[in-house]
Design an enzyme around this catalytic site. Structure first.
Site, PDB file in Angstrom:
ATOM      1  N   ARG A  73      42.330-102.402 -27.409  1.00 33.84           N
ATOM      2  CA  ARG A  73      42.498-102.752 -25.987  1.00 33.84           C
ATOM      3  C   ARG A  73      43.235-101.640 -25.245  1.00 33.84           C
ATOM      4  NH1 ARG A  73      46.682-105.407 -24.103  1.00 33.84           N
ATOM      5  NH2 ARG A  73      46.904-106.773 -25.891  1.00 33.84           N
ATOM      6  N   TYR A 126      30.225-100.613  -1.205  1.00 30.41           N
ATOM      7  CA  TYR A 126      29.598-101.448  -2.232  1.00 30.41           C
ATOM      8  C   TYR A 126      30.080-102.898  -2.056  1.00 30.41           C
ATOM      9  CZ  TYR A 126      28.022-103.102  -6.722  1.00 30.41           C
ATOM     10  OH  TYR A 126      27.394-103.816  -7.708  1.00 30.41           O
ATOM     11  N   ASP A 198      34.701 -93.280  -4.221  1.00 31.00           N
ATOM     12  CA  ASP A 198      33.717 -93.823  -5.152  1.00 31.00           C
ATOM     13  C   ASP A 198      32.536 -92.848  -5.154  1.00 31.00           C
ATOM     14  OD1 ASP A 198      31.628 -95.177  -6.391  1.00 31.00           O
ATOM     15  OD2 ASP A 198      32.256 -97.135  -5.638  1.00 31.00           O
ATOM     16  N   LYS A 223      25.410 -96.584 -13.532  1.00 29.95           N
ATOM     17  CA  LYS A 223      24.355 -95.925 -12.761  1.00 29.95           C
ATOM     18  C   LYS A 223      23.995 -94.583 -13.414  1.00 29.95           C
ATOM     19  CE  LYS A 223      25.286 -99.550 -10.356  1.00 29.95           C
ATOM     20  NZ  LYS A 223      26.207 -99.576  -9.227  1.00 29.95           N
TER      21      LYS A 223
HETATM   22  C1  LIG Z   1      27.296-100.423  -8.878  1.00 33.43           C
HETATM   23  C2  LIG Z   1      28.393 -99.864  -8.062  1.00 33.43           C
HETATM   24  C3  LIG Z   1      29.730-100.280  -8.248  1.00 33.43           C
HETATM   25  C4  LIG Z   1      30.120-101.358  -9.244  1.00 33.43           C
HETATM   26  O1  LIG Z   1      29.822-101.019 -10.546  1.00 33.43           O
HETATM   27  P1  LIG Z   1      29.497-102.085 -11.715  1.00 33.43           P
HETATM   28  O2  LIG Z   1      29.368-101.231 -12.908  1.00 33.43           O
HETATM   29  O3  LIG Z   1      28.251-102.821 -11.311  1.00 33.43           O
HETATM   30  O4  LIG Z   1      30.677-103.010 -11.772  1.00 33.43           O
HETATM   31  C5  LIG Z   1      30.705 -99.693  -7.474  1.00 33.43           C
HETATM   32  N1  LIG Z   1      30.401 -98.756  -6.549  1.00 33.43           N
HETATM   33  C6  LIG Z   1      29.138 -98.343  -6.330  1.00 33.43           C
HETATM   34  C7  LIG Z   1      28.876 -97.300  -5.292  1.00 33.43           C
HETATM   35  C8  LIG Z   1      28.092 -98.882  -7.068  1.00 33.43           C
HETATM   36  O5  LIG Z   1      26.829 -98.476  -6.840  1.00 33.43           O
END
Ligand SMILES: *Cc1c(COP(=O)(O)O)cnc(C)c1O
Length: 413
Positions: A73, A126, A198, A223
């Site tokens: 963890r 997001y 982000d 992604k």
């Molecule tokens: C998908 C996404 C997230 C969240 O990610 P998860 O892995 O689905 O929790 C955050 N920011 C952006 C820009 C995203 O495309």
């Protein structure tokens, strides 16, 4: 947050060509080698999957590995290899991997915010980020102003005495609006505000963010980083040792570390990230240009197209356009267009090898009111395309066949 003048130059090429050897490894090389070597115990060329909850300690107060692993963890060797690779690619000393992108964002918010603090976030952020700030953190006394972060003076004007965090993503989802990272980084620095970006849509391969004054970069590794639709994951990167220590404590406290097997899959995906992003970008640009010429398409949004309002800023801070574009059809054409697609799949994710299409008004952004969507530019006919790695000519043929089908139906109606 104190001032930081450790900004690095922003020009990072995809690859270096020519006969003279590169002074330092390029991203394409780092993606394959940073933070990883053959396993010292066995010679295994790939980092082993350390699928274990705990680690034997030879003596009280000692650990077997010099990295001090005790319990998965808190840290795990496979997860650490992923973190070293991500940090190497970004050119910062610290990375932390999480089970999901939203777990990474939650950890950041828990670490840097307390009751009474104020956050400024992009209004086209997001959906999960918006939900966290608007519905959850508000219960702990944190307030948030959502605004158009492409307008840097509006951001400067919204700073309050208790503003602690500026949180942005660029290009925005699904409008692909671009905000000016260095203008926002300056505003954050002048006001002693933490600046978090982000960078899921582009990653540091296309858009380095620390050279613009970011203190933290966020990735949903679900992604492009993992890139094959096989895991969910997230990461936080920072060049601040003290912030890193606090983030790591929060991760141990909340139990949101990435699992070893998912870390291993992500590490494998990372090896081809620069190559994949180059092809994703080339294909997306080609498709954006083709769609722009098509009279059945009302608008095309792609950051580096000369017709795009954000293209000047995009060209300054991105070395490619990325793999996502959005385009607008007549709203009546959306349903027949989507049902006529054969290669392209209707789905919510993005950033993987398969081409995926999303209808934001009824899918990712359905929770917004009609008025709110129209104010943000999310028209009922807008479609977001995550351009995959199929042959771009095949993707184009699929889109054109579906446009033809939807157009015939529209004319008949
Ligand atoms: C998908 C996404 C997230 C969240 O990610 P998860 O892995 O689905 O929790 C955050 N920011 C952006 C820009 C995203 O495309």
């Amino acid at each position: 947050m104190t001032n930081h003048n450790t900004q690095k130059p922003c020009a990072i090429p995809f690859t270096q060509s020519g006969s003279s050897p590169p002074a330092s490894p390029t991203l394409q090389t780092l993606a394959i080698h940073a933070g990883q070597g053959p396993d010292p115990a066995t010679g295994s060329i790939l980092t082993p999957i350390h699928q274990t909850a705990t680690f034997a300690q030879p003596e009280l107060g000692e650990t077997t590995s010099p990295d001090g692993h005790t319990y998965s963890r808190c840290s795990n060797p496979t997860v650490s290899a992923l973190e070293a690779n991500l940090a190497g690619l970004e050119g910062v000393p610290h990375a932390l991997a999480f089970k999901t992108g939203l777990a990474a964002i939650t950890n950041l918010l828990f670490t840097v915010l307390q009751a009474g603090d104020h956050v400024i976030a992009g209004e086209v952020s997001y959906g999960g980020t918006v939900r966290l700030l608007r519905d959850l953190f508000v219960r702990f006394g944190v307030s948030c102003t959502f605004l158009d972060v492409t307008d840097a003076s509006a951001v400067a004007g919204a700073i309050q005495a208790n503003t602690r965090l500026l949180f942005v993503e660029t290009p925005a989802n699904p409008t692909l609006a671009v905000c000016d990272l260095s203008a926002l980084g300056n505003i954050a620095r002048e006001n002693g505000v933490l600046f978090a970006v982000d960078n899921t849509f582009l990653t540091s391969v296309i858009q380095p963010v620390f050279c613009h004054g970011a203190h933290v970069a966020i990735l949903s590794t679900t992604k492009y980083v993992e890139g094959h639709d096989s895991t969910t994951g997230g990461a936080l990167l920072t060049d601040h040792p003290e912030l890193f220590d606090r983030l790591q404590l929060t991760r141990s406290a909340t139990g949101s570390i990435q699992a070893p097997f998912d870390a291993w899959l992500t590490l494998r995906g990372l090896k081809t990230l620069p190559l994949r992003l180059k092809q994703h970008s080339d294909s997306a640009r080609f498709l954006a240009e083709q769609l722009l010429e098509d009279s059945r398409v009302k608008a095309v949004h792609y950051p580096t197209l000369p017709s795009d309002p954000g293209h000047r800023v995009a060209r300054r801070q991105q070395n490619a356009g990325g793999g996502i574009l959005s385009f607008e059809l007549d709203s009546k054409a959306v349903r027949p267009f989507l049902s006529a697609l054969k290669l392209t799949t209707l789905a919510e994710n993005l950033g993987a090898v398969e081409t995926l299409i999303t209808h934001p008004a009824t899918m990712t952004h359905a929770q917004l009111s009609v008025a709110e969507r129209s104010r943000l530019g999310i028209a009922p006919g807008l479609l977001r395309l995550s351009v995959g790695l199929e042959d771009p000519a095949d993707i184009l043929a699929d889109l054109q066949t579906a446009l033809e089908a939807s157009h015939i139906l529209e004319v008949q109606a």
